[in-house]
Write a protein that holds these residues in place. Sequence first.
Motif, mmCIF file in Angstrom:
data_model
loop_
_atom_site.group_PDB
_atom_site.id
_atom_site.type_symbol
_atom_site.label_atom_id
_atom_site.label_comp_id
_atom_site.label_asym_id
_atom_site.label_seq_id
_atom_site.Cartn_x
_atom_site.Cartn_y
_atom_site.Cartn_z
ATOM 1 N N GLY A 1 0.796 -1.222 0.000
ATOM 2 C CA GLY A 1 0.000 0.000 0.000
ATOM 3 C C GLY A 1 0.828 1.272 0.000
ATOM 4 O O GLY A 1 0.296 2.364 -0.167
ATOM 5 N N SER A 2 2.126 1.156 0.204
ATOM 6 C CA SER A 2 3.012 2.318 0.142
ATOM 7 C C SER A 2 3.062 2.839 -1.289
ATOM 8 O O SER A 2 2.892 2.076 -2.240
ATOM 9 N N PHE A 3 3.316 4.137 -1.415
ATOM 10 C CA PHE A 3 3.504 4.686 -2.755
ATOM 11 C C PHE A 3 4.394 5.917 -2.695
ATOM 12 O O PHE A 3 4.530 6.562 -1.658
ATOM 13 N N ASN A 4 5.008 6.218 -3.803
ATOM 14 C CA ASN A 4 5.852 7.401 -3.955
ATOM 15 C C ASN A 4 5.563 8.038 -5.294
ATOM 16 O O ASN A 4 5.386 7.336 -6.293
ATOM 17 N N GLU A 5 5.543 9.361 -5.298
ATOM 18 C CA GLU A 5 5.433 10.133 -6.529
ATOM 19 C C GLU A 5 6.538 11.169 -6.488
ATOM 20 O O GLU A 5 6.782 11.766 -5.440
ATOM 21 N N GLY A 6 7.204 11.388 -7.603
ATOM 22 C CA GLY A 6 8.251 12.395 -7.582
ATOM 23 C C GLY A 6 9.000 12.502 -8.878
ATOM 24 O O GLY A 6 8.597 11.946 -9.910
ATOM 25 N N MET A 7 10.105 13.224 -8.793
ATOM 26 C CA MET A 7 10.978 13.423 -9.946
ATOM 27 C C MET A 7 12.268 12.655 -9.690
ATOM 28 O O MET A 7 13.052 13.016 -8.821
ATOM 29 N N GLY A 8 12.463 11.599 -10.420
ATOM 30 C CA GLY A 8 13.719 10.886 -10.390
ATOM 31 C C GLY A 8 13.883 9.879 -9.278
ATOM 32 O O GLY A 8 13.467 10.101 -8.142
ATOM 33 N N PHE A 9 14.472 8.759 -9.629
ATOM 34 C CA PHE A 9 14.866 7.731 -8.665
ATOM 35 C C PHE A 9 15.863 6.816 -9.358
ATOM 36 O O PHE A 9 16.016 6.827 -10.565
ATOM 37 N N ASP A 10 16.543 6.045 -8.560
ATOM 38 C CA ASP A 10 17.302 4.928 -9.106
ATOM 39 C C ASP A 10 17.124 3.751 -8.163
ATOM 40 O O ASP A 10 16.856 3.916 -6.981
ATOM 41 N N SER A 11 17.237 2.546 -8.742
ATOM 42 C CA SER A 11 16.924 1.333 -7.999
ATOM 43 C C SER A 11 17.648 0.151 -8.621
ATOM 44 O O SER A 11 18.008 0.192 -9.794
ATOM 45 N N SER B 1 7.093 12.507 -2.777
ATOM 46 C CA SER B 1 6.146 12.520 -1.676
ATOM 47 C C SER B 1 5.398 11.201 -1.741
ATOM 48 O O SER B 1 5.314 10.580 -2.789
ATOM 49 N N GLY B 2 4.867 10.783 -0.621
ATOM 50 C CA GLY B 2 4.151 9.513 -0.623
ATOM 51 C C GLY B 2 3.924 9.008 0.771
ATOM 52 O O GLY B 2 4.103 9.720 1.758
ATOM 53 N N ILE B 3 3.543 7.767 0.862
ATOM 54 C CA ILE B 3 3.272 7.105 2.135
ATOM 55 C C ILE B 3 4.100 5.829 2.181
ATOM 56 O O ILE B 3 4.090 5.037 1.236
ATOM 57 N N GLN B 4 4.824 5.658 3.287
ATOM 58 C CA GLN B 4 5.614 4.451 3.483
ATOM 59 C C GLN B 4 5.091 3.707 4.697
ATOM 60 O O GLN B 4 4.920 4.303 5.772
ATOM 61 N N ASN B 5 4.839 2.433 4.547
ATOM 62 C CA ASN B 5 4.447 1.571 5.667
ATOM 63 C C ASN B 5 5.709 0.922 6.213
ATOM 64 O O ASN B 5 6.465 0.300 5.477
ATOM 65 N N ILE B 6 5.921 1.069 7.495
ATOM 66 C CA ILE B 6 7.142 0.541 8.131
ATOM 67 C C ILE B 6 6.729 -0.483 9.171
ATOM 68 O O ILE B 6 5.908 -0.207 10.066
ATOM 69 N N GLU C 1 10.181 -5.745 13.268
ATOM 70 C CA GLU C 1 11.506 -6.255 12.906
ATOM 71 C C GLU C 1 12.569 -5.334 13.510
ATOM 72 O O GLU C 1 12.693 -4.195 13.134
ATOM 73 N N LYS C 2 13.308 -5.835 14.475
ATOM 74 C CA LYS C 2 14.349 -5.016 15.113
ATOM 75 C C LYS C 2 15.646 -5.726 15.134
ATOM 76 O O LYS C 2 15.837 -6.838 15.194
#
Length: 188
Positions: free
Chosen positions: A155-165, A178-183, A187-188
Amino acid sequence: MKITYREIIKGIVTLIGVTMLFSCEGNLNEVRALQNPADAPAGTANGILMKYTDSGRVVATLKSPKMFDFENKDFPYREFPEGVYIEFFGKDNEKSTVTADYGIVYSGTGLVDLRGNVVIFTADSTLLEGEQLYWDQNQSWVFTDRENQIKFPDGSFNEGMGFDSNQNFDKFNFRTNSGIQNIDESEK
């Protein structure tokens, strides 16, 4: 001044002739390019389906309405001017797909340039959409400087200019987003 029927016909014929000359100018440059063997592709293919194998197992298929092969150039490449659809198959036969309106593959560098409505849907349901995307096959790296949107299976998403992966889309570097990240904090 009296205009005769003969002068009217002569004027119409002249007008048609001049119109034909100017209308052919745009196509003349294309015809000249085809006549010059240095600029012509080594081959042209229509309705292609290419299968890539590794040890007898199909690892990818590529479909495209048209391909120009410029492997005869100093900087060799293959161009897919009418779009491309690619399926990648993992070891357990899981499938990821890539579509784009235009593609070009540079053989010497292993760089793939995809443009126009680029959509990647991975086997784990990650969805990436953008207007341009580069894939460095030698480094197994994907990147862009253009607008993009990525939706992850959680359900996480990102919108923006540029990335690398990396090409597995499990390690990202976003430039502006900008977006929403589920963390998962368990897990520790």
